[in-house]
Design a protein around this motif. Sequence first.
Motif, PDB file in Angstrom:
ATOM      1  N   PHE A 181       2.540  50.145  91.186  1.00 10.51           N
ATOM      2  CA  PHE A 181       2.658  48.674  91.617  1.00 10.51           C
ATOM      3  C   PHE A 181       3.616  48.148  90.503  1.00 10.51           C
ATOM      4  CE2 PHE A 181      -1.862  49.315  93.048  1.00 10.51           C
ATOM      5  CZ  PHE A 181      -1.718  49.005  94.380  1.00 10.51           C
ATOM      6  N   THR A 182       3.910  48.654  89.474  1.00 11.73           N
ATOM      7  CA  THR A 182       5.065  48.088  88.728  1.00 11.73           C
ATOM      8  C   THR A 182       6.225  48.486  89.191  1.00 11.73           C
ATOM      9  OG1 THR A 182       3.701  48.402  86.688  1.00 11.73           O
ATOM     10  CG2 THR A 182       6.057  47.923  86.106  1.00 11.73           C
ATOM     11  N   TYR A 183       6.461  49.760  89.554  1.00 12.57           N
ATOM     12  CA  TYR A 183       7.718  49.888  90.247  1.00 12.57           C
ATOM     13  C   TYR A 183       8.020  49.289  91.458  1.00 12.57           C
ATOM     14  CZ  TYR A 183      11.644  53.162  90.479  1.00 12.57           C
ATOM     15  OH  TYR A 183      12.920  53.799  90.418  1.00 12.57           O
ATOM     16  N   SER A 184       6.936  49.195  92.374  1.00  6.80           N
ATOM     17  CA  SER A 184       6.923  48.667  93.759  1.00  6.80           C
ATOM     18  C   SER A 184       7.577  47.074  93.388  1.00  6.80           C
ATOM     19  CB  SER A 184       5.817  48.597  94.548  1.00  6.80           C
ATOM     20  OG  SER A 184       5.472  50.010  94.800  1.00  6.80           O
ATOM     21  N   ALA A 185       7.155  46.462  92.301  1.00  9.60           N
ATOM     22  CA  ALA A 185       7.340  45.109  91.974  1.00  9.60           C
ATOM     23  C   ALA A 185       8.623  44.898  91.602  1.00  9.60           C
ATOM     24  CB  ALA A 185       6.121  44.480  91.035  1.00  9.60           C
ATOM     25  N   LEU A 186       9.043  45.883  90.770  1.00  6.68           N
ATOM     26  CA  LEU A 186      10.447  45.710  90.134  1.00  6.68           C
ATOM     27  C   LEU A 186      11.409  45.874  91.062  1.00  6.68           C
ATOM     28  CD1 LEU A 186      10.181  47.798  86.857  1.00  6.68           C
ATOM     29  CD2 LEU A 186      10.301  45.130  86.897  1.00  6.68           C
ATOM     30  N   PHE A 187      11.306  46.939  91.961  1.00  3.84           N
ATOM     31  CA  PHE A 187      12.256  47.259  93.242  1.00  3.84           C
ATOM     32  C   PHE A 187      12.480  46.130  94.244  1.00  3.84           C
ATOM     33  CE2 PHE A 187      13.249  48.624  97.383  1.00  3.84           C
ATOM     34  CZ  PHE A 187      14.443  49.430  97.113  1.00  3.84           C
ATOM     35  N   TYR A 188      11.179  45.197  94.121  1.00  5.36           N
ATOM     36  CA  TYR A 188      11.385  43.964  95.057  1.00  5.36           C
ATOM     37  C   TYR A 188      12.112  42.935  94.421  1.00  5.36           C
ATOM     38  CZ  TYR A 188       9.740  39.643  97.060  1.00  5.36           C
ATOM     39  OH  TYR A 188       9.603  38.428  97.552  1.00  5.36           O
ATOM     40  N   LEU A 189      11.637  42.690  93.087  1.00  8.17           N
ATOM     41  CA  LEU A 189      12.137  41.546  92.364  1.00  8.17           C
ATOM     42  C   LEU A 189      13.595  41.542  92.051  1.00  8.17           C
ATOM     43  CD1 LEU A 189       9.131  40.981  90.139  1.00  8.17           C
ATOM     44  CD2 LEU A 189       9.870  39.564  91.782  1.00  8.17           C
ATOM     45  N   GLY A 190      14.246  42.774  92.040  1.00  8.89           N
ATOM     46  CA  GLY A 190      15.507  43.228  91.769  1.00  8.89           C
ATOM     47  C   GLY A 190      16.521  42.799  93.002  1.00  8.89           C
ATOM     48  N   SER A 191      15.924  42.917  94.085  1.00  7.41           N
ATOM     49  CA  SER A 191      16.657  42.965  95.409  1.00  7.41           C
ATOM     50  C   SER A 191      17.090  41.547  95.701  1.00  7.41           C
ATOM     51  CB  SER A 191      15.823  43.648  96.457  1.00  7.41           C
ATOM     52  OG  SER A 191      14.795  42.836  96.891  1.00  7.41           O
ATOM     53  N   ASN A 192      17.700  41.676  96.722  1.00  6.93           N
ATOM     54  CA  ASN A 192      18.050  40.201  97.519  1.00  6.93           C
ATOM     55  C   ASN A 192      17.208  39.585  97.949  1.00  6.93           C
ATOM     56  OD1 ASN A 192      18.077  42.519  99.466  1.00  6.93           O
ATOM     57  ND2 ASN A 192      18.991  41.022 100.816  1.00  6.93           N
ATOM     58  N   ILE A 193      15.954  40.097  98.384  1.00 10.75           N
ATOM     59  CA  ILE A 193      14.816  39.164  98.654  1.00 10.75           C
ATOM     60  C   ILE A 193      13.896  38.832  97.715  1.00 10.75           C
ATOM     61  CG2 ILE A 193      14.897  40.111 101.073  1.00 10.75           C
ATOM     62  CD1 ILE A 193      12.686  41.876 100.207  1.00 10.75           C
ATOM     63  N   GLY A 194      14.505  39.114  96.261  1.00 13.30           N
ATOM     64  CA  GLY A 194      13.661  38.717  95.054  1.00 13.30           C
ATOM     65  C   GLY A 194      14.251  37.336  94.753  1.00 13.30           C
ATOM     66  N   PRO A 195      13.955  36.792  93.616  1.00 12.18           N
ATOM     67  CA  PRO A 195      14.346  35.247  92.785  1.00 12.18           C
ATOM     68  C   PRO A 195      15.899  35.405  92.891  1.00 12.18           C
ATOM     69  CG  PRO A 195      13.408  36.982  91.246  1.00 12.18           C
ATOM     70  CD  PRO A 195      13.055  37.635  92.473  1.00 12.18           C
ATOM     71  N   CYS A 196      16.663  36.412  92.688  1.00 16.17           N
ATOM     72  CA  CYS A 196      17.920  36.082  92.777  1.00 16.17           C
ATOM     73  C   CYS A 196      18.774  36.386  93.831  1.00 16.17           C
ATOM     74  CB  CYS A 196      18.564  37.289  91.672  1.00 16.17           C
ATOM     75  SG  CYS A 196      18.123  36.945  89.905  1.00 16.17           S
ATOM     76  N   GLY A 197      17.986  36.421  94.896  1.00 20.01           N
ATOM     77  CA  GLY A 197      18.790  36.558  96.442  1.00 20.01           C
ATOM     78  C   GLY A 197      19.133  34.935  96.645  1.00 20.01           C
ATOM     79  N   SER A 198      19.838  35.017  97.792  1.00 19.04           N
ATOM     80  CA  SER A 198      20.042  33.618  98.566  1.00 19.04           C
ATOM     81  C   SER A 198      18.908  33.003  98.885  1.00 19.04           C
ATOM     82  CB  SER A 198      20.872  33.879  99.830  1.00 19.04           C
ATOM     83  OG  SER A 198      20.269  34.430 100.947  1.00 19.04           O
ATOM     84  N   VAL A 199      19.157  31.582  99.029  1.00 18.92           N
ATOM     85  CA  VAL A 199      17.775  30.996  99.652  1.00 18.92           C
ATOM     86  C   VAL A 199      17.290  31.384 100.763  1.00 18.92           C
ATOM     87  CG1 VAL A 199      17.255  28.351 100.156  1.00 18.92           C
ATOM     88  CG2 VAL A 199      18.719  28.679  98.343  1.00 18.92           C
ATOM     89  N   GLU A 200      17.858  31.859 101.729  1.00 13.91           N
ATOM     90  CA  GLU A 200      17.536  32.139 102.901  1.00 13.91           C
ATOM     91  C   GLU A 200      16.765  33.556 102.911  1.00 13.91           C
ATOM     92  OE1 GLU A 200      20.454  31.466 102.560  1.00 13.91           O
ATOM     93  OE2 GLU A 200      20.662  29.527 103.573  1.00 13.91           O
ATOM     94  N   GLU A 201      17.453  34.496 101.961  1.00 12.35           N
ATOM     95  CA  GLU A 201      16.854  35.756 101.600  1.00 12.35           C
ATOM     96  C   GLU A 201      15.696  35.779 100.792  1.00 12.35           C
ATOM     97  OE1 GLU A 201      20.612  38.774 101.985  1.00 12.35           O
ATOM     98  OE2 GLU A 201      20.229  37.509 100.056  1.00 12.35           O
ATOM     99  N   ARG A 202      15.340  34.697  99.979  1.00  8.43           N
ATOM    100  CA  ARG A 202      14.102  35.036  99.316  1.00  8.43           C
ATOM    101  C   ARG A 202      13.180  33.969  99.675  1.00  8.43           C
ATOM    102  NH1 ARG A 202      15.178  30.432  95.454  1.00  8.43           N
ATOM    103  NH2 ARG A 202      17.392  30.026  95.288  1.00  8.43           N
TER     104      ARG A 202
END
Length: 541
Positions: A181-202
Amino acid sequence: MSNHRYNLRNRKGVTATETATDEKQSTPVKSIASPAPTKVNGNKTPSSTNNDPDYKSGTNWVHEGGIEANPYLFALLLLAPLLSLLLAYATSPAMADSTLITHPLTRMIPTCFADVPSCLTVTLSAGASVYPTWEGMQFILLWMGVALVLERCLPGKIEYGPETATGHVPKYVDNAVLHCFTYSALFYLGSNIGPCGSVEERQLLRFFLPWLSNAVINTGVCDHYTPYNFGIIYDTFPQALAFLNLFGIIFCLFLMLKGLHYPSTQDNGSSGSYVKDYLWGTELYPRILGLDLKRFINCRFSMTFWQVAGLSYCYKSYVLHDNTMDWGLFFAAVSQYIYLVKFFVWEMGYMRSIDIIVDRAGYEIQWGCLVWVPAVYTLHSRFCVQHPSGLSFPVACTLFVVSMLGVLLNYAADRERDVFRASHGNCLVWGSKPRYITAKYTIVDRNTGKETEKTSLLLASGFWGMARHFQYFFELTAAYSWCLLANPFRNGVLVMFYAVFLNGLLVDRAQRDTDKCRLKYGKYYEEYCDLVPYKIVPGIF
């Protein structure tokens, strides 16, 4: 990779449906005395050939070693590096508009037979066009780097694998579920649909966890970090797989030499053939600086890649096809993710399976987990990125339910056996006392020749009384469901490759287990087969 055989390198004993225990701890339904133990000469050199009794003891009753005993699987093994590259090419954007790939039986094969030389040239050119790049290599190294950090840092209970004939007891930190679950969460959070993505993507994160999105943004991290696309696994797949192919071939050479000259334990040795040593391996538990290489490659890299890849492919397909959800791909990704959560829950059971305690760290297992699993086990899902399944929600949902039944029953069968082993037979199976056989076996010290007699229990109740490998049937049920979710009626038979391959692999494995047990128990195993006559499918096979 499947994980259902149970064995030790120098042991004359325990099979897939067995558990070792002291004889006084249980009352057998039927007691069997072991056949006369085979004497083992403890003075043989590691270079003894496969005709040497010491080497045969080292194979621990695995019939003729590994996959190389089956000519069809052995041929596939030799062709696998090229085939894996071709499968990566077949699912790449280069083949998006090709009808040959979606109609292999009616178009691709007839075209090839019409001009064989040209077909061979085109095929080799396609394989050669898949080559490693810095982007692909960087992705794999970062993927492994994160897995390594989690392996070292995540806490967990200390667990132990079965003792080998040399007295080695492998030690593990059981942090598999936390890793998953940690790996899955890190992969998601580091992507463009995570917190650093654009407003539309996250939008998904903002809807479910707005506080997390705002907290990360307020730290200023996103001002210095460029997120990767969540579909990066698909985008870099051909180049990454090409790098893994080269890395895997070289890595297995390293493992062979390490096992011969710098083994981590005494569970090592040579068959006398460099080819066999390379394919099957020379060492059972290789470690570097305390890192268990087999667990890291088999579980923390291979299974994690498979688990997250389906979600990445689903996102890529959604974006590529104008934000249209492919329900076949979606449900396949979800089902496989849950299946692999089950795998990580059961990881310590896997660490007691044949992949770990019998099959040495060689090309068959390690290259297979590094390359074959990403290339083949994700093929049906990867294919749908360019060629959507077209399945309706009700049809896809029905296949999803079937796949989940396979996953849950597979887990139930494994769990049933684990409880039986842990309780030494003092438990209920399907509401009744279990039927089992108590069999004696002998372990032989490789150095002194000293023999030690122990006992094991052969479960013949519940799932394990219906067929000796009934869990394979449930695993195949899930596999065929995943491939059907790619809609072979629309996308062609190639999407069924994983299920067909797994079918052949498990049938071969069941036969190898039968041969191995007959060598160990002789007429006594025949009595066990009288209790459980079917290998995989009750009443049929």
